[in-house]
Write an enzyme that holds these catalytic residues in place. Structure first.
Site, PDB file in Angstrom:
ATOM      1  CD  GLN A 185      -2.639  -1.225   2.417  1.00 38.78           C
ATOM      2  OE1 GLN A 185      -3.331   0.137   3.113  1.00 38.78           O
ATOM      3  NE2 GLN A 185      -3.168  -2.290   3.113  1.00 38.78           N
TER       4      GLN A 185
HETATM    5  N1  LIG Z   1      -6.902 -14.763 -10.344  1.00 44.02           N
HETATM    6  C1  LIG Z   1      -5.646 -14.837  -9.189  1.00 44.02           C
HETATM    7  N2  LIG Z   1      -5.736 -13.736  -8.099  1.00 44.02           N
HETATM    8  C2  LIG Z   1      -4.187 -13.749  -6.967  1.00 44.02           C
HETATM    9  C3  LIG Z   1      -3.115 -14.315  -8.001  1.00 44.02           C
HETATM   10  N3  LIG Z   1      -2.552 -13.897  -6.927  1.00 44.02           N
HETATM   11  C4  LIG Z   1      -3.104 -13.320  -5.916  1.00 44.02           C
HETATM   12  N4  LIG Z   1      -4.269 -13.390  -6.310  1.00 44.02           N
HETATM   13  C5  LIG Z   1      -5.454 -12.446  -5.500  1.00 44.02           C
HETATM   14  O1  LIG Z   1      -4.839 -10.642  -5.042  1.00 44.02           O
HETATM   15  C6  LIG Z   1      -5.540 -10.524  -4.405  1.00 44.02           C
HETATM   16  C7  LIG Z   1      -4.378  -9.765  -2.867  1.00 44.02           C
HETATM   17  O2  LIG Z   1      -3.707 -10.723  -3.250  1.00 44.02           O
HETATM   18  P1  LIG Z   1      -2.710 -11.066  -2.158  1.00 44.02           P
HETATM   19  O3  LIG Z   1      -1.510 -11.432  -1.934  1.00 44.02           O
HETATM   20  O4  LIG Z   1      -3.001 -10.051  -0.826  1.00 44.02           O
HETATM   21  O5  LIG Z   1      -1.603  -9.355  -2.892  1.00 44.02           O
HETATM   22  P2  LIG Z   1      -0.291  -8.300  -2.322  1.00 44.02           P
HETATM   23  O6  LIG Z   1       0.807  -8.530  -3.551  1.00 44.02           O
HETATM   24  O7  LIG Z   1       0.064  -9.649  -0.865  1.00 44.02           O
HETATM   25  O8  LIG Z   1      -0.982  -7.117  -1.543  1.00 44.02           O
HETATM   26  P3  LIG Z   1      -0.891  -6.252  -0.078  1.00 44.02           P
HETATM   27  O9  LIG Z   1      -0.438  -7.209   1.052  1.00 44.02           O
HETATM   28  O10 LIG Z   1      -1.587  -5.411   0.300  1.00 44.02           O
HETATM   29  O11 LIG Z   1       0.656  -5.709  -0.973  1.00 44.02           O
HETATM   30  C8  LIG Z   1      -6.616 -11.329  -3.728  1.00 44.02           C
HETATM   31  O12 LIG Z   1      -7.748 -11.600  -3.494  1.00 44.02           O
HETATM   32  C9  LIG Z   1      -5.713 -12.798  -4.386  1.00 44.02           C
HETATM   33  O13 LIG Z   1      -6.066 -14.042  -4.021  1.00 44.02           O
HETATM   34  C10 LIG Z   1      -3.356 -14.909  -8.459  1.00 44.02           C
HETATM   35  O14 LIG Z   1      -2.238 -15.673  -9.211  1.00 44.02           O
HETATM   36  N5  LIG Z   1      -4.650 -15.353  -9.266  1.00 44.02           N
END
Ligand SMILES: Nc1nc2c(ncn2[C@@H]2O[C@H](COP(=O)(O)OP(=O)(O)OP(=O)(O)O)[C@@H](O)[C@H]2O)c(=O)[nH]1
Ligand SMILES: [Mg+2]
Length: 205
Positions: A78
């Site tokens: 974020q």
């Molecule tokens: N369809 C799909 N959705 C994904 C994939 N990877 C993550 N998501 C979705 O994307 C959203 C964010 O995933 P996170 O892993 O929390 O993302 P992040 O980059 O860690 O986010 P922050 O911790 O806020 O920086 C969630 O709803 C996940 O389920 C993927 O490979 N395919």
């Protein structure tokens, strides 16, 4: 003689923990990817996607790939949390930058965040793996298309690769981890960090 030194180097390298920093803007899929890596490389199942919440602190994941010990540091993406990233740069052997390849409206945000990462002195010479995540979604662009969108300058002297992955179905995960080990093994930065850790006393690597 050569094989003796090579064997010694291999042995020392297998003891060394390699720190990989996972960066990228919020919702790119960094934590989901780390949990998938744990499922692929350890006998402990990572958290399922529906139990993953936005990251505020730091998630750590330890896995072993090709006899090498990798420690992943996953940070929150974020806007208000991105200033924390640089605290980890100095100790990182390599950087993984995750992009949601299904969301072109946020490519510009990813591009400027990544450009800022690449400009930082503390990450000089760190190999870079850029992941075009969410390939399981039909609207996701390929890694080549993402490379065109990001149009990164000044990457020439850096060891880097674009890879198409899905943190959901595991596409590209093994290729990514194996590439990281291979480039970190050969990287001058790894040697520099190893020497620095050694200078701080035995057992500090
Ligand atoms: N369809 C799909 N959705 C994904 C994939 N990877 C993550 N998501 C979705 O994307 C959203 C964010 O995933 P996170 O892993 O929390 O993302 P992040 O980059 O860690 O986010 P922050 O911790 O806020 O920086 C969630 O709803 C996940 O389920 C993927 O490979 N395919
Ligand atoms: Mg996260």
């Amino acid at each position: 003689m050569f094989s003796l030194f090579y064997g010694l180097w291999q042995y020392m390298f297998s003891k060394l923990e390699l720190h990989v920093l996972i960066l990228g803007i919020d919702k790119a899929g960094k934590t989901t990817l780390l949990e998938k890596m744990k499922s692929v490389y350890t006998n402990v199942e990572g958290l399922p996607p529906d139990r993953i919440v936005p990251t505020v602190g730091l998630n750590i994941g330890r896995i072993e790939v090709a006899n090498r010990k990798l420690v992943f540091w996953d940070l929150g993406g974020q806007l208000g949390l991105r200033s924390i990233w640089e605290k980890y740069y100095e100790e990182a052997h390599a950087v993984v930058f995750v992009v949601d390849a299904s969301c072109p409206s946020r490519f510009e945000d990813s591009k400027s965040a990544l450009e800022k990462v690449l400009r930082h002195e503390d990450l000089k010479g760190a190999p870079l793996l850029i992941l075009a995540n969410k390939q399981d979604l039909p609207e996701a662009v390929s890694s080549e298309e993402l490379a065109r969108y990001l149009d990164l300058k000044k990457l020439d002297e850096r060891v880097y690769m674009f890879e198409a992955v899905s943190a959901y179905d595991g596409l590209g995960i093994r290729e990514s981890a194996e590439w990281l080990v291979e480039v970190m093994e050969r990287s001058k930065r790894t040697e520099m960090l190893r020497l620095r850790a050694g200078a701080m006393g035995p057992g500090s690597v």
